[in-house]
Design a protein around this motif. Structure first.
Motif, PDB file in Angstrom:
ATOM      1  N   SER B  21      51.906  44.790  45.479  1.00 45.23           N
ATOM      2  CA  SER B  21      51.749  45.974  46.324  1.00 45.23           C
ATOM      3  C   SER B  21      50.471  45.906  47.147  1.00 45.23           C
ATOM      4  O   SER B  21      49.369  45.740  46.631  1.00 45.23           O
ATOM      5  N   LEU B  22      50.635  46.031  48.454  1.00 41.87           N
ATOM      6  CA  LEU B  22      49.461  45.977  49.329  1.00 41.87           C
ATOM      7  C   LEU B  22      48.574  47.194  49.111  1.00 41.87           C
ATOM      8  O   LEU B  22      47.357  47.109  49.182  1.00 41.87           O
ATOM      9  N   ASP B  23      49.226  48.337  48.836  1.00 44.40           N
ATOM     10  CA  ASP B  23      48.435  49.541  48.580  1.00 44.40           C
ATOM     11  C   ASP B  23      47.534  49.344  47.374  1.00 44.40           C
ATOM     12  O   ASP B  23      46.367  49.727  47.390  1.00 44.40           O
ATOM     13  N   ILE B  25      46.455  46.531  46.173  1.00 43.59           N
ATOM     14  CA  ILE B  25      45.402  45.562  46.496  1.00 43.59           C
ATOM     15  C   ILE B  25      44.268  46.260  47.239  1.00 43.59           C
ATOM     16  O   ILE B  25      43.089  46.049  46.955  1.00 43.59           O
TER      17      ILE B  25
END
Lengths: 218, 212
Positions: B21-23, B25
Protein backbone atom coordinates in the motif's frame (compact mmCIF):
# COMPACT_ATOMS: atom_id res chain seq x y z
CA UNK A 1 26.08 5.30 -1.60
CA UNK A 2 23.64 7.75 -2.95
CA UNK A 3 20.74 9.48 -1.37
CA UNK A 4 17.58 8.56 -3.10
CA UNK A 5 15.27 11.46 -3.09
CA UNK A 6 12.95 10.00 -5.56
CA UNK A 7 9.25 9.82 -5.55
CA UNK A 8 8.21 6.26 -5.93
CA UNK A 9 4.57 6.73 -6.50
CA UNK A 10 2.17 5.41 -9.01
CA UNK A 11 1.90 8.64 -10.78
CA UNK A 12 5.50 8.90 -10.07
CA UNK A 13 8.45 11.03 -10.70
CA UNK A 14 7.14 14.51 -10.25
CA UNK A 15 10.51 15.99 -11.01
CA UNK A 16 13.80 14.43 -11.95
CA UNK A 17 15.65 13.24 -8.86
CA UNK A 18 18.40 15.59 -7.77
CA UNK A 19 21.92 14.35 -8.40
CA UNK A 20 23.11 11.80 -5.86
CA UNK A 21 24.91 13.26 -2.90
CA UNK A 22 28.48 12.25 -2.36
CA UNK A 23 27.91 11.72 1.32
CA UNK A 24 26.67 8.34 2.29
CA UNK A 25 23.10 8.38 3.33
CA UNK A 26 20.45 5.85 3.93
CA UNK A 27 17.46 5.15 1.81
CA UNK A 28 14.90 7.83 1.88
CA UNK A 29 11.74 8.30 0.01
CA UNK A 30 10.18 11.61 -0.63
CA UNK A 31 6.85 10.87 -2.09
CA UNK A 32 5.03 13.56 -3.97
CA UNK A 33 1.36 13.85 -4.50
CA UNK A 34 0.21 13.98 -8.01
CA UNK A 35 -2.00 17.02 -8.27
CA UNK A 36 -5.70 16.60 -8.28
CA UNK A 37 -6.73 13.06 -7.51
CA UNK A 38 -5.20 10.58 -5.20
CA UNK A 39 -4.22 8.24 -7.96
CA UNK A 40 -3.54 9.40 -11.45
CA UNK A 41 -5.33 7.34 -13.98
CA UNK A 42 -2.62 7.72 -16.56
CA UNK A 43 0.83 6.38 -15.90
CA UNK A 44 3.91 8.50 -15.79
CA UNK A 45 7.06 7.22 -17.46
CA UNK A 46 8.67 4.33 -15.66
CA UNK A 47 11.19 5.68 -13.16
CA UNK A 48 14.06 3.56 -14.43
CA UNK A 49 16.79 5.81 -13.10
CA UNK A 50 15.22 5.99 -9.67
CA UNK A 51 14.90 2.25 -9.43
CA UNK A 52 18.48 1.80 -10.54
CA UNK A 53 19.60 4.25 -7.87
CA UNK A 54 17.68 2.30 -5.27
CA UNK A 55 19.38 -0.91 -6.39
CA UNK A 56 22.77 0.71 -6.21
CA UNK A 57 22.08 1.92 -2.73
CA UNK A 58 20.83 -1.47 -1.69
CA UNK A 59 23.94 -3.13 -3.02
CA UNK A 60 26.12 -0.72 -1.06
CA UNK A 61 24.11 -1.27 2.09
CA UNK A 62 24.31 -5.01 1.65
CA UNK A 63 28.05 -5.06 1.09
CA UNK A 64 28.68 -2.84 4.09
CA UNK A 65 26.53 -5.12 6.18
CA UNK A 66 28.37 -8.21 4.97
CA UNK A 67 31.66 -6.67 6.05
CA UNK A 68 30.29 -5.69 9.43
CA UNK A 69 28.78 -9.09 10.02
CA UNK A 70 32.13 -10.73 9.32
CA UNK A 71 33.84 -8.34 11.67
CA UNK A 72 31.24 -8.98 14.32
CA UNK A 73 31.62 -12.72 13.96
CA UNK A 74 35.40 -12.52 14.17
CA UNK A 75 35.66 -10.40 17.27
CA UNK A 76 32.13 -10.86 18.54
CA UNK A 77 31.75 -7.12 18.56
CA UNK A 78 28.32 -6.43 19.92
CA UNK A 79 28.68 -2.76 19.06
CA UNK A 80 28.48 -3.61 15.37
CA UNK A 81 24.92 -4.79 15.65
CA UNK A 82 22.98 -1.53 15.88
CA UNK A 83 24.56 -0.41 12.62
CA UNK A 84 23.81 -3.70 10.95
CA UNK A 85 20.22 -3.45 12.08
CA UNK A 86 19.84 0.04 10.71
CA UNK A 87 21.21 -0.91 7.34
CA UNK A 88 19.07 -4.00 7.29
CA UNK A 89 15.98 -1.91 8.00
CA UNK A 90 16.94 0.42 5.15
CA UNK A 91 17.36 -2.58 2.85
CA UNK A 92 13.95 -3.92 3.76
CA UNK A 93 12.43 -0.51 3.32
CA UNK A 94 13.93 -0.01 -0.11
CA UNK A 95 12.80 -3.45 -1.14
CA UNK A 96 9.29 -2.66 -0.03
CA UNK A 97 9.24 0.66 -1.88
CA UNK A 98 10.42 -0.85 -5.14
CA UNK A 99 8.04 -3.81 -4.91
CA UNK A 100 5.12 -1.54 -4.09
CA UNK A 101 6.05 0.67 -7.02
CA UNK A 102 6.16 -2.24 -9.45
CA UNK A 103 2.99 -3.77 -8.02
CA UNK A 104 0.93 -0.62 -8.17
CA UNK A 105 2.01 0.14 -11.70
CA UNK A 106 1.01 -3.36 -12.77
CA UNK A 107 -2.38 -2.84 -11.17
CA UNK A 108 -2.83 0.26 -13.29
CA UNK A 109 -1.65 -1.54 -16.40
CA UNK A 110 -4.11 -4.36 -15.81
CA UNK A 111 -6.87 -1.81 -15.47
CA UNK A 112 -5.81 -0.31 -18.79
CA UNK A 113 -6.63 -3.57 -20.52
CA UNK A 114 -10.23 -3.05 -19.48
CA UNK A 115 -10.43 0.62 -20.27
CA UNK A 116 -8.37 1.03 -23.42
CA UNK A 117 -8.76 -2.45 -24.87
CA UNK A 118 -6.05 -4.82 -25.96
CA UNK A 119 -4.10 -2.20 -27.87
CA UNK A 120 -2.62 0.64 -25.86
CA UNK A 121 -2.23 4.14 -27.29
CA UNK A 122 1.32 4.70 -28.47
CA UNK A 123 2.14 7.50 -26.05
CA UNK A 124 1.03 5.41 -23.07
CA UNK A 125 3.04 2.46 -24.26
CA UNK A 126 5.99 4.78 -24.49
CA UNK A 127 5.75 5.36 -20.73
CA UNK A 128 5.99 1.68 -19.92
CA UNK A 129 9.17 -0.21 -19.29
CA UNK A 130 9.96 -3.09 -21.62
CA UNK A 131 9.04 -5.69 -19.00
CA UNK A 132 5.77 -3.91 -18.37
CA UNK A 133 4.87 -4.11 -22.04
CA UNK A 134 5.63 -7.83 -21.94
CA UNK A 135 3.48 -8.18 -18.85
CA UNK A 136 0.60 -6.38 -20.53
CA UNK A 137 0.81 -8.72 -23.51
CA UNK A 138 0.80 -11.75 -21.23
CA UNK A 139 -2.11 -10.39 -19.22
CA UNK A 140 -4.09 -9.81 -22.39
CA UNK A 141 -3.31 -13.34 -23.54
CA UNK A 142 -4.34 -14.85 -20.22
CA UNK A 143 -7.58 -12.93 -20.24
CA UNK A 144 -8.32 -13.96 -23.82
CA UNK A 145 -7.59 -17.62 -23.09
CA UNK A 146 -9.83 -17.52 -20.08
CA UNK A 147 -12.67 -15.80 -21.90
CA UNK A 148 -12.49 -18.38 -24.68
CA UNK A 149 -12.70 -21.22 -22.20
CA UNK A 150 -15.77 -20.03 -20.31
CA UNK A 151 -18.43 -21.43 -22.60
CA UNK A 152 -18.09 -24.39 -24.88
CA UNK A 153 -19.01 -22.48 -28.01
CA UNK A 154 -17.47 -19.11 -28.70
CA UNK A 155 -16.50 -18.15 -25.17
CA UNK A 156 -17.68 -15.14 -23.22
CA UNK A 157 -16.40 -11.62 -23.66
CA UNK A 158 -16.06 -10.26 -20.15
CA UNK A 159 -15.19 -6.79 -21.34
CA UNK A 160 -18.67 -6.49 -22.83
CA UNK A 161 -21.82 -5.39 -21.06
CA UNK A 162 -20.17 -3.79 -18.08
CA UNK A 163 -23.56 -2.25 -17.49
CA UNK A 164 -26.67 -4.39 -17.75
CA UNK A 165 -27.92 -4.21 -21.33
CA UNK A 166 -31.50 -3.07 -21.89
CA UNK A 167 -31.76 -3.65 -25.60
CA UNK A 168 -29.95 -5.41 -28.39
CA UNK A 169 -29.61 -2.34 -30.56
CA UNK A 170 -28.70 1.15 -29.44
CA UNK A 171 -28.58 4.53 -31.04
CA UNK A 172 -25.17 6.09 -31.31
CA UNK A 173 -23.74 9.32 -32.55
CA UNK A 174 -20.31 9.61 -34.07
CA UNK A 175 -17.91 11.96 -32.28
CA UNK A 176 -15.05 11.73 -34.76
CA UNK A 177 -14.26 10.43 -38.20
CA UNK A 178 -13.43 6.79 -37.77
CA UNK A 179 -13.61 5.46 -41.31
CA UNK A 180 -15.52 2.43 -42.45
CA UNK A 181 -16.93 -0.10 -40.04
CA UNK A 182 -17.99 -3.56 -41.00
CA UNK A 183 -20.98 -4.90 -39.11
CA UNK A 184 -21.55 -8.53 -38.25
CA UNK A 185 -24.12 -9.01 -41.00
CA UNK A 186 -21.59 -7.95 -43.59
CA UNK A 187 -22.81 -4.44 -44.20
CA UNK A 188 -20.35 -1.55 -44.24
CA UNK A 189 -21.19 1.78 -42.70
CA UNK A 190 -19.16 4.95 -42.72
CA UNK A 191 -18.54 6.38 -39.26
CA UNK A 192 -18.41 10.07 -40.05
CA UNK A 193 -18.42 12.83 -37.50
CA UNK A 194 -21.92 13.73 -36.28
CA UNK A 195 -23.59 10.93 -38.18
CA UNK A 196 -26.07 8.79 -36.28
CA UNK A 197 -26.43 5.07 -36.44
CA UNK A 198 -28.51 2.28 -35.01
CA UNK A 199 -26.12 -0.52 -34.17
CA UNK A 200 -25.89 -3.82 -32.39
CA UNK A 201 -24.95 -3.02 -28.83
CA UNK A 202 -22.31 -5.71 -28.62
CA UNK A 203 -20.59 -4.35 -31.72
CA UNK A 204 -20.27 -0.76 -30.73
CA UNK A 205 -19.77 -0.89 -26.97
CA UNK A 206 -16.01 -0.86 -27.36
CA UNK A 207 -16.13 2.13 -29.69
CA UNK A 208 -18.22 4.01 -27.17
CA UNK A 209 -15.74 3.20 -24.42
CA UNK A 210 -12.94 4.46 -26.65
CA UNK A 211 -14.80 7.71 -27.19
CA UNK A 212 -15.42 7.25 -30.92
CA UNK A 213 -19.18 6.98 -30.53
CA UNK A 214 -21.59 8.46 -28.07
CA UNK A 215 -24.53 6.51 -26.74
CA UNK A 216 -27.74 8.53 -27.13
CA UNK A 217 -30.37 7.77 -24.54
CA UNK A 218 -33.83 9.26 -24.73
CA UNK B 1 9.97 -9.47 10.61
CA UNK B 2 6.75 -7.60 11.12
CA UNK B 3 3.10 -8.25 10.64
CA UNK B 4 3.20 -6.40 7.34
CA UNK B 5 5.24 -9.21 5.86
CA UNK B 6 2.85 -11.95 6.77
CA UNK B 7 -0.02 -10.33 4.99
CA UNK B 8 1.65 -10.29 1.62
CA UNK B 9 -0.15 -13.41 0.58
CA UNK B 10 -3.57 -12.15 1.47
CA UNK B 11 -5.92 -10.69 -1.08
CA UNK B 12 -7.00 -7.43 0.36
CA UNK B 13 -3.93 -5.31 1.04
CA UNK B 14 -5.95 -2.20 1.66
CA UNK B 15 -7.70 -3.60 4.68
CA UNK B 16 -4.96 -5.74 6.18
CA UNK B 17 -1.22 -5.54 6.26
CA UNK B 18 -0.59 -3.08 3.46
CA UNK B 19 2.82 -4.29 2.34
CA UNK B 20 2.17 -2.89 -1.12
CA UNK B 21 0.00 0.00 0.00
CA UNK B 22 1.39 3.35 -1.07
CA UNK B 23 -0.62 5.08 1.63
CA UNK B 24 0.98 2.93 4.25
CA UNK B 25 4.44 3.56 2.84
CA UNK B 26 3.79 7.29 2.99
CA UNK B 27 2.41 7.06 6.50
CA UNK B 28 5.40 5.11 7.81
CA UNK B 29 7.68 7.78 6.41
CA UNK B 30 6.62 10.27 9.10
CA UNK B 31 9.37 11.17 11.51
CA UNK B 32 9.61 10.49 15.22
CA UNK B 33 12.02 12.11 17.67
CA UNK B 34 14.40 9.40 18.90
CA UNK B 35 17.25 9.21 21.36
CA UNK B 36 20.01 6.68 20.77
CA UNK B 37 20.72 4.40 23.71
CA UNK B 38 23.75 2.75 22.14
CA UNK B 39 26.55 3.93 19.97
CA UNK B 40 26.12 3.15 16.30
CA UNK B 41 29.33 2.71 14.35
CA UNK B 42 29.94 4.15 10.91
CA UNK B 43 26.51 5.63 10.44
CA UNK B 44 27.27 9.20 11.45
CA UNK B 45 26.43 10.36 7.94
CA UNK B 46 22.75 10.12 8.72
CA UNK B 47 22.97 13.41 10.55
CA UNK B 48 25.09 15.92 8.64
CA UNK B 49 25.57 18.02 11.76
CA UNK B 50 27.46 15.21 13.50
CA UNK B 51 31.21 15.51 13.16
CA UNK B 52 32.17 11.96 13.97
CA UNK B 53 31.64 8.96 11.74
CA UNK B 54 29.73 7.23 14.53
CA UNK B 55 26.45 8.13 16.16
CA UNK B 56 27.32 8.59 19.83
CA UNK B 57 25.05 7.38 22.61
CA UNK B 58 22.50 9.97 23.62
CA UNK B 59 22.20 11.57 20.18
CA UNK B 60 18.76 12.96 19.45
CA UNK B 61 17.55 12.50 15.91
CA UNK B 62 14.29 12.48 14.05
CA UNK B 63 14.03 9.09 12.41
CA UNK B 64 11.34 7.91 10.03
CA UNK B 65 8.86 5.53 11.62
CA UNK B 66 10.09 2.43 9.77
CA UNK B 67 13.62 2.92 11.04
CA UNK B 68 12.58 3.76 14.57
CA UNK B 69 10.45 0.63 14.65
CA UNK B 70 13.35 -1.55 13.53
CA UNK B 71 15.61 -0.11 16.22
CA UNK B 72 13.07 -0.29 18.97
CA UNK B 73 12.22 -3.95 19.26
CA UNK B 74 11.57 -5.35 22.69
CA UNK B 75 14.63 -7.56 22.70
CA UNK B 76 17.16 -4.82 22.45
CA UNK B 77 16.29 -1.17 22.37
CA UNK B 78 18.80 0.88 20.42
CA UNK B 79 16.66 3.99 20.60
CA UNK B 80 13.93 5.33 22.80
CA UNK B 81 11.22 7.32 21.14
CA UNK B 82 9.44 10.45 22.07
CA UNK B 83 5.94 11.15 20.83
CA UNK B 84 5.56 13.45 17.85
CA UNK B 85 4.04 16.66 19.12
CA UNK B 86 0.69 16.19 17.40
CA UNK B 87 0.02 13.17 19.54
CA UNK B 88 1.08 14.71 22.83
CA UNK B 89 -1.24 15.73 25.59
CA UNK B 90 -1.38 19.38 24.55
CA UNK B 91 -2.76 18.43 21.17
CA UNK B 92 -5.05 15.82 22.63
CA UNK B 93 -6.59 18.57 24.73
CA UNK B 94 -7.12 20.65 21.63
CA UNK B 95 -8.87 17.72 19.95
CA UNK B 96 -10.98 17.28 23.03
CA UNK B 97 -12.09 20.90 22.89
CA UNK B 98 -13.31 20.66 19.31
CA UNK B 99 -11.99 18.14 16.86
CA UNK B 100 -13.95 19.60 13.99
CA UNK B 101 -11.93 22.76 13.59
CA UNK B 102 -8.55 21.04 13.44
CA UNK B 103 -6.79 20.78 10.10
CA UNK B 104 -5.83 17.13 10.16
CA UNK B 105 -4.34 17.31 6.72
CA UNK B 106 -1.75 19.69 8.02
CA UNK B 107 -1.05 17.48 11.03
CA UNK B 108 -0.98 14.32 9.00
CA UNK B 109 -1.89 13.86 6.31
CA UNK B 110 -2.04 10.30 7.62
CA UNK B 111 -3.10 11.29 11.09
CA UNK B 112 -5.04 8.16 12.03
CA UNK B 113 -2.88 5.66 10.21
CA UNK B 114 0.35 7.01 11.61
CA UNK B 115 -1.29 7.34 15.01
CA UNK B 116 -2.23 3.69 15.10
CA UNK B 117 1.26 2.75 13.96
CA UNK B 118 2.60 4.69 16.93
CA UNK B 119 0.77 2.36 19.27
CA UNK B 120 3.30 -0.36 18.36
CA UNK B 121 5.87 1.32 20.55
CA UNK B 122 3.90 0.67 23.70
CA UNK B 123 4.65 4.12 24.99
CA UNK B 124 3.10 4.81 28.41
CA UNK B 125 0.70 7.25 26.77
CA UNK B 126 -0.38 4.77 24.09
CA UNK B 127 -3.80 3.97 25.59
CA UNK B 128 -4.59 7.68 25.73
CA UNK B 129 -3.56 8.13 22.12
CA UNK B 130 -5.75 5.24 21.03
CA UNK B 131 -8.71 6.68 22.87
CA UNK B 132 -8.06 10.12 21.52
CA UNK B 133 -7.82 8.89 17.90
CA UNK B 134 -11.17 7.19 18.20
CA UNK B 135 -12.78 10.22 19.81
CA UNK B 136 -11.45 12.57 17.15
CA UNK B 137 -12.78 10.36 14.43
CA UNK B 138 -16.18 10.03 16.07
CA UNK B 139 -16.45 13.77 16.48
CA UNK B 140 -15.51 14.51 12.89
CA UNK B 141 -17.36 11.69 11.22
CA UNK B 142 -20.77 13.31 11.56
CA UNK B 143 -19.77 16.35 9.55
CA UNK B 144 -17.97 14.31 6.93
CA UNK B 145 -20.91 11.99 6.47
CA UNK B 146 -23.31 14.90 6.37
CA UNK B 147 -21.32 16.75 3.73
CA UNK B 148 -20.65 13.72 1.58
CA UNK B 149 -24.29 12.71 1.47
CA UNK B 150 -25.80 16.10 0.86
CA UNK B 151 -23.44 18.27 -1.12
CA UNK B 152 -24.28 17.63 -4.73
CA UNK B 153 -22.26 19.34 -7.43
CA UNK B 154 -20.76 21.83 -5.05
CA UNK B 155 -17.21 22.88 -4.50
CA UNK B 156 -16.18 21.06 -1.35
CA UNK B 157 -12.45 21.75 -1.51
CA UNK B 158 -12.73 24.10 1.50
CA UNK B 159 -13.92 21.22 3.57
CA UNK B 160 -11.87 18.39 2.10
CA UNK B 161 -8.58 20.19 2.42
CA UNK B 162 -8.80 19.82 6.18
CA UNK B 163 -9.40 16.09 6.05
CA UNK B 164 -6.99 13.33 6.82
CA UNK B 165 -6.38 10.91 3.93
CA UNK B 166 -8.62 8.25 5.42
CA UNK B 167 -11.42 10.76 5.95
CA UNK B 168 -11.03 11.87 2.37
CA UNK B 169 -11.54 8.33 1.13
CA UNK B 170 -14.69 8.08 3.23
CA UNK B 171 -15.92 11.41 1.93
CA UNK B 172 -15.38 10.52 -1.71
CA UNK B 173 -17.00 7.13 -1.30
CA UNK B 174 -20.05 8.89 0.12
CA UNK B 175 -20.05 11.33 -2.78
CA UNK B 176 -19.83 8.52 -5.27
CA UNK B 177 -22.80 6.82 -3.68
CA UNK B 178 -24.79 10.00 -3.88
CA UNK B 179 -23.87 10.54 -7.52
CA UNK B 180 -24.66 6.95 -8.45
CA UNK B 181 -28.06 7.26 -6.84
CA UNK B 182 -28.69 10.48 -8.71
CA UNK B 183 -27.67 8.80 -11.97
CA UNK B 184 -29.98 5.93 -11.31
CA UNK B 185 -32.88 8.26 -10.60
CA UNK B 186 -32.38 10.15 -13.85
CA UNK B 187 -31.89 6.87 -15.74
CA UNK B 188 -28.40 7.93 -16.69
CA UNK B 189 -27.08 4.65 -15.38
CA UNK B 190 -27.87 2.63 -18.46
CA UNK B 191 -25.93 4.90 -20.76
CA UNK B 192 -22.64 3.42 -21.89
CA UNK B 193 -19.93 5.90 -21.09
CA UNK B 194 -16.51 6.60 -22.39
CA UNK B 195 -13.96 5.05 -20.04
CA UNK B 196 -12.31 7.21 -17.44
CA UNK B 197 -8.78 6.47 -18.54
CA UNK B 198 -9.57 7.41 -22.12
CA UNK B 199 -10.95 10.75 -20.97
CA UNK B 200 -7.89 11.49 -18.86
CA UNK B 201 -5.62 10.41 -21.64
CA UNK B 202 -7.31 12.86 -23.99
CA UNK B 203 -7.15 15.72 -21.54
CA UNK B 204 -3.46 15.11 -21.18
CA UNK B 205 -2.94 15.10 -24.91
CA UNK B 206 -4.83 18.32 -25.24
CA UNK B 207 -2.74 20.15 -22.65
CA UNK B 208 0.27 18.73 -24.39
CA UNK B 209 -0.84 20.23 -27.67
CA UNK B 210 -1.61 23.56 -26.03
CA UNK B 211 1.86 23.77 -24.61
CA UNK B 212 3.68 23.09 -27.82
Amino acid sequence: MSLIRHSLYVGVVEKPPPPPLTEEQYGEMEPKYPEGGHYLSVLRPHGDDCVRQVFEEMRALFEQNQQDVEKALDGAQAEMFPGIRMRHAALERNKRCVLAYVYNRLQKIAQMRWEFGSVLPADIKYNLAEQEVQWFIKYTKCLATYMRSVRAEGGLDLTQDLKPPKSLYIEVRCLMDHGEFETQDGGVILLKKNSQHFLLRSECEHLIRQGVLEHSVH
Amino acid sequence: MSSSHDSRGSQNFEATGDYFSLDDILATQERIPCTFQTEVLNLGYIDPSLDSSNIPKGTKLELPFWLAKALCSRRKQCVTIDLPKHYKEVYRDVFNADANVVDLHKLGPYFYRFGSHLLHFEHPESPDIAKSLLKVFQARFRDIMDASQNAYDQDMSKMTEKLDEMEKVIFFHGQKGLKDLQMWETREGEKIKISEMVINHRKRKRTHLDES
